[in-house]
Design a protein around this motif. Structure first.
Motif, PDB file in Angstrom:
ATOM      1  N   ARG A  99       0.840  -1.210   0.000  1.00 34.42           N
ATOM      2  CA  ARG A  99       0.000   0.000   0.000  1.00 34.42           C
ATOM      3  C   ARG A  99       0.865   1.247   0.000  1.00 34.42           C
ATOM      4  O   ARG A  99       0.568   2.221  -0.699  1.00 34.42           O
ATOM      5  CB  ARG A  99      -0.936   0.020   1.215  1.00 34.42           C
ATOM      6  CG  ARG A  99      -2.294  -0.542   0.972  1.00 34.42           C
ATOM      7  CD  ARG A  99      -3.332  -0.200   2.047  1.00 34.42           C
ATOM      8  NE  ARG A  99      -2.865   0.099   3.385  1.00 34.42           N
ATOM      9  CZ  ARG A  99      -2.674  -0.806   4.351  1.00 34.42           C
ATOM     10  NH1 ARG A  99      -2.877  -2.073   4.137  1.00 34.42           N
ATOM     11  NH2 ARG A  99      -2.273  -0.420   5.546  1.00 34.42           N
ATOM     12  N   LEU A 100       1.914   1.238   0.800  1.00 32.68           N
ATOM     13  CA  LEU A 100       2.829   2.382   0.834  1.00 32.68           C
ATOM     14  C   LEU A 100       3.442   2.613  -0.546  1.00 32.68           C
ATOM     15  O   LEU A 100       3.510   3.750  -1.020  1.00 32.68           O
ATOM     16  CB  LEU A 100       3.924   2.165   1.881  1.00 32.68           C
ATOM     17  CG  LEU A 100       3.503   2.341   3.334  1.00 32.68           C
ATOM     18  CD1 LEU A 100       4.526   1.723   4.277  1.00 32.68           C
ATOM     19  CD2 LEU A 100       3.273   3.812   3.660  1.00 32.68           C
ATOM     20  N   LEU A 101       3.876   1.540  -1.200  1.00 34.26           N
ATOM     21  CA  LEU A 101       4.438   1.677  -2.546  1.00 34.26           C
ATOM     22  C   LEU A 101       3.392   2.190  -3.536  1.00 34.26           C
ATOM     23  O   LEU A 101       3.679   3.089  -4.340  1.00 34.26           O
ATOM     24  CB  LEU A 101       4.996   0.335  -3.036  1.00 34.26           C
ATOM     25  CG  LEU A 101       6.313  -0.109  -2.429  1.00 34.26           C
ATOM     26  CD1 LEU A 101       6.662  -1.519  -2.883  1.00 34.26           C
ATOM     27  CD2 LEU A 101       7.425   0.853  -2.790  1.00 34.26           C
ATOM     28  N   ASP A 102       2.208   1.615  -3.486  1.00 39.20           N
ATOM     29  CA  ASP A 102       1.131   2.048  -4.398  1.00 39.20           C
ATOM     30  C   ASP A 102       0.858   3.538  -4.241  1.00 39.20           C
ATOM     31  O   ASP A 102       0.808   4.291  -5.217  1.00 39.20           O
ATOM     32  CB  ASP A 102      -0.176   1.285  -4.116  1.00 39.20           C
ATOM     33  CG  ASP A 102      -0.130  -0.176  -4.510  1.00 39.20           C
ATOM     34  OD1 ASP A 102       0.755  -0.565  -5.302  1.00 39.20           O
ATOM     35  OD2 ASP A 102      -0.982  -0.933  -4.001  1.00 39.20           O
ATOM     36  N   GLU A 103       0.677   3.959  -3.017  1.00 39.42           N
ATOM     37  CA  GLU A 103       0.331   5.354  -2.753  1.00 39.42           C
ATOM     38  C   GLU A 103       1.500   6.291  -3.030  1.00 39.42           C
ATOM     39  O   GLU A 103       1.304   7.387  -3.571  1.00 39.42           O
ATOM     40  CB  GLU A 103      -0.188   5.518  -1.329  1.00 39.42           C
ATOM     41  CG  GLU A 103      -1.520   4.839  -1.093  1.00 39.42           C
ATOM     42  CD  GLU A 103      -2.588   5.287  -2.064  1.00 39.42           C
ATOM     43  OE1 GLU A 103      -2.753   6.504  -2.292  1.00 39.42           O
ATOM     44  OE2 GLU A 103      -3.283   4.401  -2.626  1.00 39.42           O
ATOM     45  N   ALA A 104       2.691   5.877  -2.682  1.00 43.59           N
ATOM     46  CA  ALA A 104       3.858   6.727  -2.944  1.00 43.59           C
ATOM     47  C   ALA A 104       4.035   6.950  -4.439  1.00 43.59           C
ATOM     48  O   ALA A 104       4.222   8.094  -4.883  1.00 43.59           O
ATOM     49  CB  ALA A 104       5.115   6.107  -2.351  1.00 43.59           C
ATOM     50  N   MET A 105       3.947   5.889  -5.234  1.00 40.74           N
ATOM     51  CA  MET A 105       4.123   6.038  -6.681  1.00 40.74           C
ATOM     52  C   MET A 105       3.016   6.906  -7.274  1.00 40.74           C
ATOM     53  O   MET A 105       3.269   7.725  -8.155  1.00 40.74           O
ATOM     54  CB  MET A 105       4.191   4.678  -7.364  1.00 40.74           C
ATOM     55  CG  MET A 105       5.452   3.894  -7.034  1.00 40.74           C
ATOM     56  SD  MET A 105       6.996   4.741  -7.456  1.00 40.74           S
ATOM     57  CE  MET A 105       6.999   4.543  -9.236  1.00 40.74           C
ATOM     58  N   ARG A 106       1.806   6.739  -6.778  1.00 42.70           N
ATOM     59  CA  ARG A 106       0.693   7.580  -7.262  1.00 42.70           C
ATOM     60  C   ARG A 106       0.964   9.043  -6.923  1.00 42.70           C
ATOM     61  O   ARG A 106       0.866   9.920  -7.789  1.00 42.70           O
ATOM     62  CB  ARG A 106      -0.631   7.127  -6.643  1.00 42.70           C
ATOM     63  CG  ARG A 106      -1.840   7.934  -7.126  1.00 42.70           C
ATOM     64  CD  ARG A 106      -3.117   7.495  -6.445  1.00 42.70           C
ATOM     65  NE  ARG A 106      -3.101   7.711  -5.005  1.00 42.70           N
ATOM     66  CZ  ARG A 106      -3.282   8.896  -4.408  1.00 42.70           C
ATOM     67  NH1 ARG A 106      -3.462   9.981  -5.143  1.00 42.70           N
ATOM     68  NH2 ARG A 106      -3.271   9.004  -3.096  1.00 42.70           N
ATOM     69  N   LEU A 107       1.338   9.301  -5.690  1.00 46.97           N
ATOM     70  CA  LEU A 107       1.598  10.678  -5.263  1.00 46.97           C
ATOM     71  C   LEU A 107       2.827  11.263  -5.959  1.00 46.97           C
ATOM     72  O   LEU A 107       2.813  12.426  -6.374  1.00 46.97           O
ATOM     73  CB  LEU A 107       1.766  10.739  -3.742  1.00 46.97           C
ATOM     74  CG  LEU A 107       0.489  10.497  -2.939  1.00 46.97           C
ATOM     75  CD1 LEU A 107       0.818  10.280  -1.460  1.00 46.97           C
ATOM     76  CD2 LEU A 107      -0.490  11.642  -3.108  1.00 46.97           C
ATOM     77  N   PHE A 108       3.892  10.483  -6.097  1.00 50.69           N
ATOM     78  CA  PHE A 108       5.076  10.977  -6.804  1.00 50.69           C
ATOM     79  C   PHE A 108       4.719  11.330  -8.244  1.00 50.69           C
ATOM     80  O   PHE A 108       5.204  12.323  -8.781  1.00 50.69           O
ATOM     81  CB  PHE A 108       6.199   9.940  -6.801  1.00 50.69           C
ATOM     82  CG  PHE A 108       6.781   9.612  -5.449  1.00 50.69           C
ATOM     83  CD1 PHE A 108       6.692  10.500  -4.376  1.00 50.69           C
ATOM     84  CD2 PHE A 108       7.422   8.406  -5.244  1.00 50.69           C
ATOM     85  CE1 PHE A 108       7.237  10.197  -3.134  1.00 50.69           C
ATOM     86  CE2 PHE A 108       7.976   8.086  -4.012  1.00 50.69           C
ATOM     87  CZ  PHE A 108       7.882   8.979  -2.952  1.00 50.69           C
ATOM     88  N   GLY A 109       3.868  10.517  -8.862  1.00 49.24           N
ATOM     89  CA  GLY A 109       3.449  10.788 -10.236  1.00 49.24           C
ATOM     90  C   GLY A 109       2.575  12.028 -10.349  1.00 49.24           C
ATOM     91  O   GLY A 109       2.685  12.791 -11.307  1.00 49.24           O
ATOM     92  N   GLU A 110       1.700  12.226  -9.383  1.00 44.84           N
ATOM     93  CA  GLU A 110       0.789  13.377  -9.408  1.00 44.84           C
ATOM     94  C   GLU A 110       1.476  14.676  -9.008  1.00 44.84           C
ATOM     95  O   GLU A 110       1.252  15.709  -9.619  1.00 44.84           O
ATOM     96  CB  GLU A 110      -0.381  13.137  -8.447  1.00 44.84           C
ATOM     97  CG  GLU A 110      -1.376  12.118  -8.921  1.00 44.84           C
ATOM     98  CD  GLU A 110      -2.439  11.826  -7.878  1.00 44.84           C
ATOM     99  OE1 GLU A 110      -2.463  12.456  -6.793  1.00 44.84           O
ATOM    100  OE2 GLU A 110      -3.274  10.937  -8.155  1.00 44.84           O
TER     101      GLU A 110
END
Length: 192
Positions: A11-22
């Motif tokens: 979950r941390l990876l999923d959310e971090a990658m989403r936030l880094f992308g946004e």
């Protein structure tokens, strides 16, 4: 990243990658990643799974690249169809699907590769050059050139990127119509 991974770490990876992308890496705080992953923001939950915020970025990139490599290996096991038009159609559909699947990774690569080239050199090599080499080999089997491969694949990726990453396609057209038109363009170029 270890072979076993906890649901919280994923979950941390999923959310971090989403936030880094946004938002970009620098504009994303550890607390925001924790909040998005359902942890108490600022309590240090991220650091139970990763040493640093950069370690989260590295693990996220590695996970996406491993997935992309697995897909490439599966595709590599499939023999050529012997029908260039059919193979080009599959390539075009794959480009659209892969860009959809890898939106976070692509956004992060676009926004962060200049600030952190030491982290992204291999990722860019795999995503850009790996895809190009595969497509170039397909066209060369049919008499096409490396330059033709670069230009034609580039046009498809640019169209798909505008639609998927920027939210605005260059023209209003059905995706299958775009694919069919692209296939005909490539066929004319190869048949020359």
């Amino acid at each position: 990243m270890p072979a076993t991974s906890s649901p919280t770490k994923e979950r941390l990876l999923d959310e971090a990658m989403r936030l880094f992308g946004e938002r970009g890496y620098d504009a994303t705080s550890v607390a925001e990643i924790e909040r998005s992953a359902g942890l108490t923001p600022g309590a240090g939950g991220l650091f139970h799974h990763f040493r640093t915020k950069e370690a989260v970025l590295v693990a996220g990139i590695e996970r996406q690249l491993a997935r992309l490599e697995a897909v490439r290996q599966i595709r590599g096991a499939i023999p050529p169809l012997g029908d260039l038009r059919a193979e080009l159609t599959l390539v075009a559909r794959y480009v659209f699907v892969e860009l959809e699947e890898e939106q976070e990774l692509l956004r992060v690569l676009i926004s962060e590769s200049r600030q952190r080239p030491h982290l992204f050199t291999d990722a860019v090599e795999q995503v850009v050059r790996g895809t190009f080499k595969e497509f170039s080999a397909l066209l060369e089997r049919s008499g096409g050139t490396e330059i033709a491969a670069a230009l034609t694949l580039g046009s498809l990726v640019a169209f798909a990127s505008a639609e998927l990453l920027l939210g605005q396609a260059p023209v209003d057209a059905d995706r299958e119509e775009v694919i069919a038109t692209w296939v005909e363009m490539v066929m004319r170029l190869v048949e020359g």
